[in-house]
Scaffold this active site. Structure first.
Site, mmCIF file in Angstrom:
data_model
loop_
_atom_site.group_PDB
_atom_site.id
_atom_site.type_symbol
_atom_site.label_atom_id
_atom_site.label_comp_id
_atom_site.label_asym_id
_atom_site.label_seq_id
_atom_site.Cartn_x
_atom_site.Cartn_y
_atom_site.Cartn_z
ATOM 1 N N ASP A 187 -28.121 37.638 -8.220
ATOM 2 C CA ASP A 187 -26.973 37.887 -7.358
ATOM 3 C C ASP A 187 -26.710 39.379 -7.313
ATOM 4 O O ASP A 187 -27.062 40.101 -8.255
ATOM 5 C CB ASP A 187 -25.713 37.156 -7.848
ATOM 6 C CG ASP A 187 -24.751 36.838 -6.717
ATOM 7 O OD1 ASP A 187 -24.127 37.778 -6.177
ATOM 8 O OD2 ASP A 187 -24.612 35.654 -6.374
ATOM 9 N N ASP B 255 -30.203 43.236 -4.728
ATOM 10 C CA ASP B 255 -29.856 42.975 -3.345
ATOM 11 C C ASP B 255 -31.005 42.232 -2.680
ATOM 12 O O ASP B 255 -32.129 42.743 -2.617
ATOM 13 C CB ASP B 255 -29.607 44.318 -2.641
ATOM 14 C CG ASP B 255 -29.033 44.174 -1.247
ATOM 15 O OD1 ASP B 255 -29.284 43.134 -0.606
ATOM 16 O OD2 ASP B 255 -28.361 45.102 -0.786
ATOM 17 N N VAL B 256 -30.745 41.030 -2.177
ATOM 18 C CA VAL B 256 -31.813 40.203 -1.608
ATOM 19 C C VAL B 256 -32.471 40.838 -0.393
ATOM 20 O O VAL B 256 -33.580 40.470 -0.012
ATOM 21 C CB VAL B 256 -31.315 38.790 -1.231
ATOM 22 C CG1 VAL B 256 -30.959 37.991 -2.468
ATOM 23 C CG2 VAL B 256 -30.161 38.855 -0.246
ATOM 24 N N ASN C 54 -30.502 30.912 -1.597
ATOM 25 C CA ASN C 54 -29.115 30.505 -1.367
ATOM 26 C C ASN C 54 -28.190 31.668 -1.023
ATOM 27 O O ASN C 54 -27.153 31.464 -0.409
ATOM 28 C CB ASN C 54 -28.603 29.768 -2.621
ATOM 29 C CG ASN C 54 -27.095 29.589 -2.605
ATOM 30 O OD1 ASN C 54 -26.562 28.815 -1.813
ATOM 31 N ND2 ASN C 54 -26.400 30.326 -3.471
ATOM 32 N N TYR D 177 -23.911 34.635 12.496
ATOM 33 C CA TYR D 177 -24.168 33.686 11.410
ATOM 34 C C TYR D 177 -25.102 32.571 11.883
ATOM 35 O O TYR D 177 -26.080 32.233 11.199
ATOM 36 C CB TYR D 177 -22.836 33.098 10.924
ATOM 37 C CG TYR D 177 -22.960 32.157 9.756
ATOM 38 C CD1 TYR D 177 -23.394 32.607 8.513
ATOM 39 C CD2 TYR D 177 -22.613 30.813 9.881
ATOM 40 C CE1 TYR D 177 -23.492 31.741 7.430
ATOM 41 C CE2 TYR D 177 -22.702 29.948 8.811
ATOM 42 C CZ TYR D 177 -23.155 30.417 7.594
ATOM 43 O OH TYR D 177 -23.246 29.542 6.526
ATOM 44 N N LYS E 77 -28.879 31.628 10.500
ATOM 45 C CA LYS E 77 -29.179 30.315 9.936
ATOM 46 C C LYS E 77 -30.225 29.574 10.772
ATOM 47 O O LYS E 77 -31.030 28.806 10.248
ATOM 48 C CB LYS E 77 -27.896 29.483 9.809
ATOM 49 C CG LYS E 77 -26.925 30.021 8.764
ATOM 50 C CD LYS E 77 -27.506 29.963 7.351
ATOM 51 C CE LYS E 77 -26.521 30.397 6.305
ATOM 52 N NZ LYS E 77 -27.007 30.225 4.918
ATOM 53 N N THR F 267 -15.597 26.494 -0.765
ATOM 54 C CA THR F 267 -16.053 27.597 -1.610
ATOM 55 C C THR F 267 -15.161 28.822 -1.391
ATOM 56 O O THR F 267 -14.207 28.793 -0.616
ATOM 57 C CB THR F 267 -17.501 28.002 -1.275
ATOM 58 O OG1 THR F 267 -17.516 28.615 0.029
ATOM 59 C CG2 THR F 267 -18.436 26.806 -1.286
#
Length: 249
Positions: free
Chosen positions: A41, A61-62, A88, A153, A157, A188
């Protein structure tokens, strides 16, 4: 139920976005079923997971190519192999298309699409020599349907859904499965900083689902580990709708 019901004992998993609600729930379930986990993360809170001896946290950082390479290599260095990748980590944005800036678009595409691609690519490099492995990408209902104020977004996705299908075709001959789970609304903290109470705001969308409620992170984590496990051994290229009946309408 056997503590090795899912056949995950001794498996090695990388979970990105592990400090978030779905990520943390997934890490916990993997540990409960005997797996070893690299928990990634950008949030330093991921270090709290280090309290468990079968978890190695990593802060990066992804979006960064080196970070993806480092995370996958860490799994091999710490546990000797890589069996599972759970992509994720993600960010959301609720804005009309006309109000979405180029920077906002690029940020979401970099985290939600490029980040998934980079980690999947590096994971496949680690999995192919052993001719086994499973990748699970966390998509969304907006990978299949359109909702207002989700232009960036939904595009990110949607990219994940298509990436899942292509990678499943390319990896299948190596006995590697690639699937995605597409949640509906999940209670969440993903809207923290955008609204006063993220969980309450998200819970208020329960009436849009056939089940009359939104999902809890643990429910999505259950779908993730099923897809990741040998229990789903003939499932690949699928985008599984875990949406409480949202898209059945």
């Amino acid at each position: 139920m056997s503590d090795n019901f899912y056949g995950l004992r001794g498996k090695v998993a990388v979970v990105t976005g592990a400090a978030g609600d779905i990520g943390a729930a997934t890490v916990k379930l993997l540990l409960d079923h005997g797996a070893n986990v690299i928990a990634q993360d950008i949030n330093p809170a991921v270090n709290q997971l280090e309290l468990h001896q079968r978890v190695v946290p990593v802060i990066n950082d992804v979006r960064d190519e080196y970070s993806a390479q480092h995370t996958i290599q860490l799994a091999k260095d710490a546990f000797g192999q890589l069996d599972i990748l759970v992509n994720n980590a993600g960010r959301t944005l609720n804005k009309p298309a006309l109000e979405t800036t180029v920077d906002e678009w690029d940020t979401l595409m970099a985290i939600n699409a490029r980040g998934y691609f980079l980690h999947a690519r590096e994971a496949l490099k680690a999995m192919m020599p052993r001719a086994q492995g499973s990748i699970v990408n966390v998509a969304s209902i907006v990978s299949r349907i359109g909702l207002k104020q989700t232009a960036a977004y939904a595009a990110s996705k949607g990219a994940i859904a298509q990436l899942t299908k292509v990678l499943a075709l390319e990896a299948g001959e190596h006995n590697i499965r690639v699937n995605a789970v597409a949640p509906g609304v999940v209670e969440t903290n993903i809207l923290s900083g955008m609204v006063a109470d993220s969980r309450a705001t998200l819970a208020s969308f329960g009436h849009l689902h056939a089940l009359g409620r939104v999902a809890q992170p643990e429910e999505i984590a259950e779908v993730i580990i099923w897809l990741a496990s040998p229990k789903a051994s003939f499932v690949t290229g699928a985008v599984l709708m875990a949406d409480g009946g949202f898209t059945a309408q």
